[in-house]
Design a protein around this motif. Structure first.
Motif, PDB file in Angstrom:
ATOM      1  N   ARG A  30       0.848  -1.191   0.000  1.00 21.13           N
ATOM      2  CA  ARG A  30       0.000   0.000   0.000  1.00 21.13           C
ATOM      3  C   ARG A  30       0.887   1.245   0.000  1.00 21.13           C
ATOM      4  NH1 ARG A  30      -4.619  -1.616   4.552  1.00 21.13           N
ATOM      5  NH2 ARG A  30      -5.483  -3.405   3.411  1.00 21.13           N
ATOM      6  N   ILE A  31       1.453   1.522  -1.163  1.00 24.21           N
ATOM      7  CA  ILE A  31       2.298   2.695  -1.311  1.00 24.21           C
ATOM      8  C   ILE A  31       1.694   3.609  -2.359  1.00 24.21           C
ATOM      9  CG2 ILE A  31       4.434   1.602  -0.554  1.00 24.21           C
ATOM     10  CD1 ILE A  31       5.106   1.015  -3.432  1.00 24.21           C
ATOM     11  N   GLN A  32       1.989   4.917  -2.242  1.00 21.05           N
ATOM     12  CA  GLN A  32       1.395   5.888  -3.141  1.00 21.05           C
ATOM     13  C   GLN A  32       2.084   5.937  -4.488  1.00 21.05           C
ATOM     14  OE1 GLN A  32       1.518   9.527  -0.857  1.00 21.05           O
ATOM     15  NE2 GLN A  32      -0.478   9.138   0.051  1.00 21.05           N
ATOM     16  N   ARG A  33       3.379   5.635  -4.495  1.00 24.85           N
ATOM     17  CA  ARG A  33       4.117   5.693  -5.755  1.00 24.85           C
ATOM     18  C   ARG A  33       5.230   4.658  -5.727  1.00 24.85           C
ATOM     19  NH1 ARG A  33       6.689  11.638  -4.543  1.00 24.85           N
ATOM     20  NH2 ARG A  33       8.149  11.012  -2.906  1.00 24.85           N
ATOM     21  N   VAL A  34       5.710   4.328  -6.907  1.00 26.05           N
ATOM     22  CA  VAL A  34       6.761   3.324  -7.040  1.00 26.05           C
ATOM     23  C   VAL A  34       8.083   3.902  -6.524  1.00 26.05           C
ATOM     24  CG1 VAL A  34       8.014   1.858  -8.662  1.00 26.05           C
ATOM     25  CG2 VAL A  34       5.593   2.335  -9.044  1.00 26.05           C
ATOM     26  N   PHE A  35       8.824   3.110  -5.767  1.00 25.18           N
ATOM     27  CA  PHE A  35      10.133   3.517  -5.267  1.00 25.18           C
ATOM     28  C   PHE A  35      11.070   3.776  -6.440  1.00 25.18           C
ATOM     29  CE2 PHE A  35      14.361   1.748  -3.750  1.00 25.18           C
ATOM     30  CZ  PHE A  35      14.776   2.950  -3.184  1.00 25.18           C
ATOM     31  N   GLY A  36      11.735   4.933  -6.412  1.00 24.06           N
ATOM     32  CA  GLY A  36      12.593   5.322  -7.529  1.00 24.06           C
ATOM     33  C   GLY A  36      13.718   4.349  -7.800  1.00 24.06           C
TER      34      GLY A  36
END
Length: 294
Positions: A30-36
């Protein structure tokens, strides 16, 4: 090998859907964006699969264009810019919802003999095994707070051990503010003898703490301060072979911040003091009082 590292290795095994076109996915979290670091690592895998086996990546230059959506796959298009006798150059575009979220240029080089020197000296810090794991340090700072319990208890693919204050420590004690961070890290498993895999895993880990290094100088911390931080661009140079399942010291510093941005640079050393990777990143550093929006 713990489940988190198995999942990461699986994420890096991209599906090839056409010549020079690959598809990757994100963890079910449940993360808002993909880890860079994940996008950079997957893009490097895609590029590496289009060059001969006798070539190793020596540099990459990347821009984070839009936040990645973790709920859908990422398509990686690789463009073969040059195939020379010594160098291969690739441009990789990561696509979601029909738009570019990330772009990278990567260069691969055949091994050559040449002049050698190393002016950089590894900082003198305690040995990795004498330091606590990151999770244990954080538990000592936030206690059993429910909002952090799940995040701190989940398995991690990377074992990170700080030889300098955490951002949360500097937030609680401004006397600990510093523009420098030293972190030991390794992947706690015996990994295959695949040079590209070790480079890719270093690229994945390289994005974890550079933004923190900028915030440490100001006593800011994610989850505690009214700050938003994210990577804008990222460059890496790989100097000599190394193993990501051995301890590497990631020595980082932030020479400048201003205008809603901050610069961080880092060097990765083996435990014996060999410089193996150099990193530079510019990041967005914005407080809730900022008026401009990316």
């Amino acid at each position: 090998m713990n489940e988190a590292l198995k999942e990461l290795i699986d994420l890096l095994d991209l599906e090839q859907i056409e010549l020079d076109i690959f598809r990757g996915r994100s963890p079910e979290e449940r993360i808002q964006r993909v880890f860079g670091g994940q996008v950079a690592a997957q893009a490097l895998v895609a590029a590496g699969r289009t060059v001969p086996d006798d070539r190793t990546v020596h540099s990459l230059h990347a821009y984070f264009i839009r936040p990645g959506d973790p709920s859908i796959p990422i398509v990686y298009n690789v463009e073969r810019l040059r195939d020379g006798r010594s160098f291969n150059t690739r441009r990789i575009m990561a696509i979601q919802h029909g738009k570019a979220i990330f772009m990278m240029s990567a260069s691969f080089h055949i091994f050559e003999e040449g002049v050698e020197h190393q002016a950089s000296v590894m900082p003198v810090v305690p040995e990795a095994e004498t330091l606590p794991m990151f999770q244990d340090q954080m538990i000592g700072l936030v206690g059993d707070a429910p909002e952090y319990r799940d995040w701190l208890s989940r398995p991690r693919p990377v074992d990170a051990r700080y030889a300098s204050p955490l951002t949360w420590e500097a937030y609680q004690n401004p006397a600990l503010k510093s523009a420098q961070t030293n972190v030991w890290f390794r992947y706690h498993a015996e990994l295959p003898d695949d040079p590209l895999l070790h480079v890719v895993l270093a690229a994945y880990a390289s994005d974890f703490t550079l933004v923190d290094t900028i915030m440490l100088a100001h006593g800011m911390a994610f989850g505690a301060s009214d700050v938003q931080g994210s990577s804008l661009d990222h460059a890496m140079w790989f100097h000599r072979p190394f193993r990501a399942d051995d301890w590497l010291l990631y020595a980082q510093e932030s020479p400048w911040a201003g205008a809603g941005r901050g610069l961080a640079r880092g060097e990765m050393f083996t435990a014996s003091g060999e410089l193996v990777v150099s990193v530079v990143q510019e990041a967005l550093i914005r407080t809730t009082r900022s008026q401009n929006r990316r």
